[in-house]
Design a protein around this motif. Structure first.
Motif, PDB file in Angstrom:
ATOM      1  N   GLU A  67       0.821  -1.218   0.000  1.00  0.00           N
ATOM      2  CA  GLU A  67       0.000   0.000   0.000  1.00  0.00           C
ATOM      3  C   GLU A  67       0.858   1.272   0.000  1.00  0.00           C
ATOM      4  OE1 GLU A  67      -3.273   0.482   2.699  1.00  0.00           O
ATOM      5  OE2 GLU A  67      -3.622  -1.694   2.763  1.00  0.00           O
ATOM      6  N   PHE A  68       2.125   1.136   0.375  1.00  0.00           N
ATOM      7  CA  PHE A  68       3.018   2.300   0.480  1.00  0.00           C
ATOM      8  C   PHE A  68       4.290   2.037  -0.333  1.00  0.00           C
ATOM      9  CE2 PHE A  68       0.308   2.350   4.180  1.00  0.00           C
ATOM     10  CZ  PHE A  68       0.000   3.701   4.362  1.00  0.00           C
ATOM     11  N   PRO A  69       4.185   1.996  -1.649  1.00  0.00           N
ATOM     12  CA  PRO A  69       5.334   1.629  -2.486  1.00  0.00           C
ATOM     13  C   PRO A  69       6.489   2.625  -2.406  1.00  0.00           C
ATOM     14  CG  PRO A  69       3.534   2.447  -3.830  1.00  0.00           C
ATOM     15  CD  PRO A  69       2.978   2.263  -2.452  1.00  0.00           C
ATOM     16  N   ASP A  70       6.214   3.851  -1.972  1.00  0.00           N
ATOM     17  CA  ASP A  70       7.277   4.856  -1.882  1.00  0.00           C
ATOM     18  C   ASP A  70       7.932   4.903  -0.512  1.00  0.00           C
ATOM     19  OD1 ASP A  70       4.849   5.728  -0.873  1.00  0.00           O
ATOM     20  OD2 ASP A  70       5.190   7.833  -1.368  1.00  0.00           O
ATOM     21  N   VAL A  71       7.534   4.010   0.404  1.00  0.00           N
ATOM     22  CA  VAL A  71       8.152   3.934   1.734  1.00  0.00           C
ATOM     23  C   VAL A  71       8.926   2.625   1.830  1.00  0.00           C
ATOM     24  CG1 VAL A  71       7.754   3.860   4.222  1.00  0.00           C
ATOM     25  CG2 VAL A  71       6.291   5.290   2.769  1.00  0.00           C
ATOM     26  N   THR A  72      10.195   2.714   2.171  1.00  0.00           N
ATOM     27  CA  THR A  72      11.018   1.519   2.360  1.00  0.00           C
ATOM     28  C   THR A  72      11.841   1.672   3.635  1.00  0.00           C
ATOM     29  OG1 THR A  72      12.794   2.441   0.998  1.00  0.00           O
ATOM     30  CG2 THR A  72      11.197   1.004  -0.106  1.00  0.00           C
ATOM     31  N   GLY A  73      12.624   0.665   3.928  1.00  0.00           N
ATOM     32  CA  GLY A  73      13.450   0.681   5.127  1.00  0.00           C
ATOM     33  C   GLY A  73      14.021  -0.694   5.354  1.00  0.00           C
ATOM     34  N   VAL A  74      13.880  -1.198   6.588  1.00  0.00           N
ATOM     35  CA  VAL A  74      14.452  -2.494   6.940  1.00  0.00           C
ATOM     36  C   VAL A  74      13.423  -3.332   7.687  1.00  0.00           C
ATOM     37  CG1 VAL A  74      15.471  -1.520   9.056  1.00  0.00           C
ATOM     38  CG2 VAL A  74      16.341  -3.679   8.144  1.00  0.00           C
ATOM     39  N   TYR A  92      15.756  -3.396   2.920  1.00  0.00           N
ATOM     40  CA  TYR A  92      16.900  -4.080   3.526  1.00  0.00           C
ATOM     41  C   TYR A  92      16.378  -5.137   4.489  1.00  0.00           C
ATOM     42  CZ  TYR A  92      19.874  -0.348   1.717  1.00  0.00           C
ATOM     43  OH  TYR A  92      20.537   0.525   0.888  1.00  0.00           O
ATOM     44  N   ILE A  93      17.202  -6.154   4.725  1.00  0.00           N
ATOM     45  CA  ILE A  93      16.854  -7.240   5.634  1.00  0.00           C
ATOM     46  C   ILE A  93      17.861  -7.253   6.781  1.00  0.00           C
ATOM     47  CG2 ILE A  93      16.475  -9.719   5.864  1.00  0.00           C
ATOM     48  CD1 ILE A  93      14.488  -8.338   3.967  1.00  0.00           C
ATOM     49  N   GLY A  94      17.345  -7.220   8.020  1.00  0.00           N
ATOM     50  CA  GLY A  94      18.212  -7.197   9.197  1.00  0.00           C
ATOM     51  C   GLY A  94      18.289  -8.549   9.882  1.00  0.00           C
ATOM     52  N   SER A 118      20.779 -16.191   0.225  1.00  0.00           N
ATOM     53  CA  SER A 118      20.142 -16.101  -1.084  1.00  0.00           C
ATOM     54  C   SER A 118      19.785 -14.695  -1.541  1.00  0.00           C
ATOM     55  CB  SER A 118      18.865 -16.950  -1.082  1.00  0.00           C
ATOM     56  OG  SER A 118      17.907 -16.432  -0.183  1.00  0.00           O
ATOM     57  N   ILE A 119      19.962 -13.686  -0.679  1.00  0.00           N
ATOM     58  CA  ILE A 119      19.654 -12.320  -1.101  1.00  0.00           C
ATOM     59  C   ILE A 119      20.957 -11.547  -1.301  1.00  0.00           C
ATOM     60  CG2 ILE A 119      17.405 -12.323   0.043  1.00  0.00           C
ATOM     61  CD1 ILE A 119      18.614 -10.636   2.274  1.00  0.00           C
ATOM     62  N   PRO A 120      20.929 -10.470  -2.072  1.00  0.00           N
ATOM     63  CA  PRO A 120      22.161  -9.713  -2.311  1.00  0.00           C
ATOM     64  C   PRO A 120      22.774  -9.201  -1.004  1.00  0.00           C
ATOM     65  CG  PRO A 120      20.436  -9.025  -3.830  1.00  0.00           C
ATOM     66  CD  PRO A 120      19.782  -9.915  -2.826  1.00  0.00           C
ATOM     67  N   LEU A 121      24.079  -9.364  -0.868  1.00  0.00           N
ATOM     68  CA  LEU A 121      24.767  -8.905   0.335  1.00  0.00           C
ATOM     69  C   LEU A 121      24.580  -7.401   0.538  1.00  0.00           C
ATOM     70  CD1 LEU A 121      26.581  -9.768   2.684  1.00  0.00           C
ATOM     71  CD2 LEU A 121      28.568  -9.361   1.213  1.00  0.00           C
ATOM     72  N   GLU A 122      24.412  -6.679  -0.557  1.00  0.00           N
ATOM     73  CA  GLU A 122      24.230  -5.223  -0.494  1.00  0.00           C
ATOM     74  C   GLU A 122      22.896  -4.819   0.117  1.00  0.00           C
ATOM     75  OE1 GLU A 122      27.473  -6.230  -2.898  1.00  0.00           O
ATOM     76  OE2 GLU A 122      25.388  -6.912  -3.102  1.00  0.00           O
ATOM     77  N   ARG A 123      22.044  -5.801   0.434  1.00  0.00           N
ATOM     78  CA  ARG A 123      20.749  -5.506   1.058  1.00  0.00           C
ATOM     79  C   ARG A 123      20.639  -6.076   2.466  1.00  0.00           C
ATOM     80  NH1 ARG A 123      17.655  -1.337  -0.708  1.00  0.00           N
ATOM     81  NH2 ARG A 123      18.710  -0.785  -2.642  1.00  0.00           N
ATOM     82  N   ILE A 124      21.764  -6.497   3.029  1.00  0.00           N
ATOM     83  CA  ILE A 124      21.775  -7.076   4.371  1.00  0.00           C
ATOM     84  C   ILE A 124      22.402  -6.098   5.361  1.00  0.00           C
ATOM     85  CG2 ILE A 124      22.780  -8.893   5.819  1.00  0.00           C
ATOM     86  CD1 ILE A 124      22.578 -10.789   3.449  1.00  0.00           C
ATOM     87  N   THR A 154      28.262  -2.388   6.812  1.00  0.00           N
ATOM     88  CA  THR A 154      28.318  -1.044   7.403  1.00  0.00           C
ATOM     89  C   THR A 154      27.924   0.008   6.379  1.00  0.00           C
ATOM     90  OG1 THR A 154      29.990  -1.675   9.036  1.00  0.00           O
ATOM     91  CG2 THR A 154      29.814   0.672   8.510  1.00  0.00           C
ATOM     92  N   GLU A 155      28.417  -0.129   5.158  1.00  0.00           N
ATOM     93  CA  GLU A 155      28.023   0.802   4.095  1.00  0.00           C
ATOM     94  C   GLU A 155      26.532   0.687   3.784  1.00  0.00           C
ATOM     95  OE1 GLU A 155      29.729   3.325   2.693  1.00  0.00           O
ATOM     96  OE2 GLU A 155      31.156   2.775   4.287  1.00  0.00           O
ATOM     97  N   ASN A 156      26.006  -0.541   3.840  1.00  0.00           N
ATOM     98  CA  ASN A 156      24.570  -0.735   3.646  1.00  0.00           C
ATOM     99  C   ASN A 156      23.779   0.040   4.691  1.00  0.00           C
ATOM    100  OD1 ASN A 156      25.297  -2.581   1.665  1.00  0.00           O
ATOM    101  ND2 ASN A 156      24.772  -4.393   2.878  1.00  0.00           N
TER     102      ASN A 156
END
Length: 252
Positions: free
Chosen positions: A142-149, A169-171, A190-196, A243-245
């Motif tokens: 319902e909120f496609p323009d809101v993201t986070g973790v 992102y996934i924590g 299985s998910i990109p490291l850049e999203r962890i 850390t950069e993520n």
């Protein structure tokens, strides 16, 4: 240097040694800590702590357990608090259907109001979602323009891939180190490291070999080592990337 993306340093578990512990974190390899609000009072505490320690940041929001306090007046208060330069997220917000007697409609209403708050504040969100995967994803859509973790991620790897594709992102907490953490390990592989991103959720979720004891940001290295093992990478590389993520997630 590591970034603990989810901590509760204002928890009473730290009352006896809080200042000593926080002051020691840089020498333990902790560059930044996100101290996460769970209600109005704890959100105020998080801001006060962020003002005291240069490497501590804050979020403001109401956990699903505090969904009953969420109202238009509180949203206006949070919106003003979110203008503080050390406030970098709205959270933790979301849904928790784990315990009997939860009020589903109140939680969903509070979740949606705070997603709208994040949209207005132009901040990422920190999502707490437990045993509510279907409803959680419905609100996210319902909120496609809101993201986070999605913090302390407990869903399936396929759901994590859907979230990543939407910019989330996934924590991962100390659960990643548990012997029975099959789903968490599968997702982390299985998910990109850049999203962890890595988190302690302290004082909870202590990693092995400290499971069941009070957690603190100094133990984040154990999650980094486990993730490095899962991905077949040097731990130094995992620390640098996660850390950069986290800096990118919180716009630091």
């Amino acid at each position: 240097m590591l970034f603990d993306t989810h901590a509760h340093l204002n928890d009473p578990a730290f009352d006896k040694d809080r200042e000593e512990l926080i002051s020691s974190l840089p020498e333990k390899g902790i560059e930044y800590v996100m101290n996460v609000g769970c209600c109005l009072d704890s959100s105020k505490d998080c801001i006060a702590m962020a003002e005291k320690y240069p490497f501590v940041y804050a979020s403001v929001g109401s956990h699903p357990d505090s969904a009953g306090e969420v109202c238009e007046e509180l949203m206006e208060t949070y919106l003003q608090m979110a203008k503080h330069p050390k406030v970098k997220a709205i959270g933790e917000i979301g849904l928790d259907y784990y315990y009997e007697g939860f009020d589903k409609q109140t939680q969903i209403r509070a979740f949606k109001m705070q997603m709208e708050l994040a949209r207005q504040a132009e901040l990422p969100v920190i999502i707490h979602e437990r045993d509510a995967h279907g409803d959680g994803m419905e609100v996210v859509r319902e909120f496609p323009d809101v993201t986070g973790v999605f913090h302390c991620y407990s869903g399936a790897a396929e759901m994590a891939r859907q979230l990543v594709n939407r910019g989330w992102y996934i924590g991962f907490t100390g659960v990643l180190t548990f012997k029975n953490a099959r789903k968490a390990v599968e997702t982390a592989a299985s998910i990109p490291l850049e999203r962890i991103v890595l988190e302690t959720d302290c004082p909870y979720m202590s990693p092995e070999p400290y499971r069941g004891k009070r957690n603190d940001p100094g133990r984040l290295i154990h999650m980094a080592e486990k993730l490095a093992q899962i991905r077949g990478l040097p731990v130094e590389e995992v620390i640098e990337i996660t850390t950069e993520n986290a800096k990118r997630l919180y716009r630091i």
